[in-house]
Design a protein around this motif. Structure first.
Motif, short mmCIF file in Angstrom:
data_model
loop_
_atom_site.label_atom_id
_atom_site.label_comp_id
_atom_site.label_asym_id
_atom_site.label_seq_id
_atom_site.Cartn_x
_atom_site.Cartn_y
_atom_site.Cartn_z
N ALA A 149 1.15 -1.02 0.32
CA ALA A 149 0.05 -0.30 0.07
C ALA A 149 0.48 0.90 0.13
O ALA A 149 1.97 1.69 0.67
CB ALA A 149 -1.11 0.48 1.47
N ASP A 150 0.29 2.69 -0.62
CA ASP A 150 1.12 3.62 -0.68
C ASP A 150 1.43 4.17 0.64
O ASP A 150 2.47 4.80 0.79
CB ASP A 150 0.83 4.62 -1.48
CG ASP A 150 -0.39 4.25 -2.28
OD1 ASP A 150 0.99 4.04 -3.28
OD2 ASP A 150 -0.35 5.10 -3.53
N ALA A 151 0.83 3.56 1.91
CA ALA A 151 0.82 4.21 2.76
C ALA A 151 2.30 3.31 3.26
O ALA A 151 2.95 3.72 4.24
CB ALA A 151 -0.16 4.26 4.02
N ALA A 152 2.04 2.54 2.88
CA ALA A 152 3.51 1.36 3.92
C ALA A 152 4.72 1.71 3.66
O ALA A 152 5.56 1.89 4.19
CB ALA A 152 3.15 0.03 3.56
N LEU A 153 4.48 2.83 1.52
CA LEU A 153 6.11 2.24 0.92
C LEU A 153 6.06 3.95 1.58
O LEU A 153 7.33 4.63 2.06
CB LEU A 153 5.43 2.78 -0.58
CG LEU A 153 5.84 1.74 -1.40
CD1 LEU A 153 4.90 1.60 -3.05
CD2 LEU A 153 6.58 0.46 -1.18
N ALA A 154 5.06 4.78 1.92
CA ALA A 154 5.44 6.21 2.39
C ALA A 154 5.95 6.45 3.76
O ALA A 154 7.29 6.93 3.72
CB ALA A 154 4.58 7.20 2.51
N ALA A 155 5.94 4.97 4.81
CA ALA A 155 6.16 5.07 5.79
C ALA A 155 7.88 4.41 5.98
O ALA A 155 9.01 4.87 6.67
CB ALA A 155 5.38 4.02 6.60
#
Length: 83
Positions: free
Chosen positions: A6-12
């Motif tokens: 997920a994009d949020a996981a990549l961002a983290a």
């Protein structure tokens, strides 16, 4: 097997990787289609260009290792603190 991150996981992951670079005080990351944007805060006296290049290398390498995906990483120096 196909892995979707997920994009949020990549961002983290990108923010955590950026935080590991000396001179980076407050990274934020944002992901759009195949582009990871990382905004960093550095200290006055640190070479902004070298710090941004190091963040780009570390984030690209970390995301490839953790996800198996190649991402284009764009780094912006959002602020320089007088510390």
């Amino acid at each position: 097997m196909r892995l979707h991150v997920a994009d949020a996981a990549l961002a983290a992951m990108a923010a955590a990787a950026a935080r590991s670079v000396p001179g980076v005080l407050g990274p934020r990351a944002d992901v759009t289609t195949a582009l990871v944007r990382v905004a960093i805060v550095t200290r006055l006296g640190d070479n902004c260009r070298d710090t941004a290049a190091a963040v780009q290398r570390v984030v690209t390498q970390t995301l490839a290792e953790l996800t198996g995906q190649t991402a284009q990483v764009e780094v912006t120096v959002a602020d320089v603190l007088l510390t």
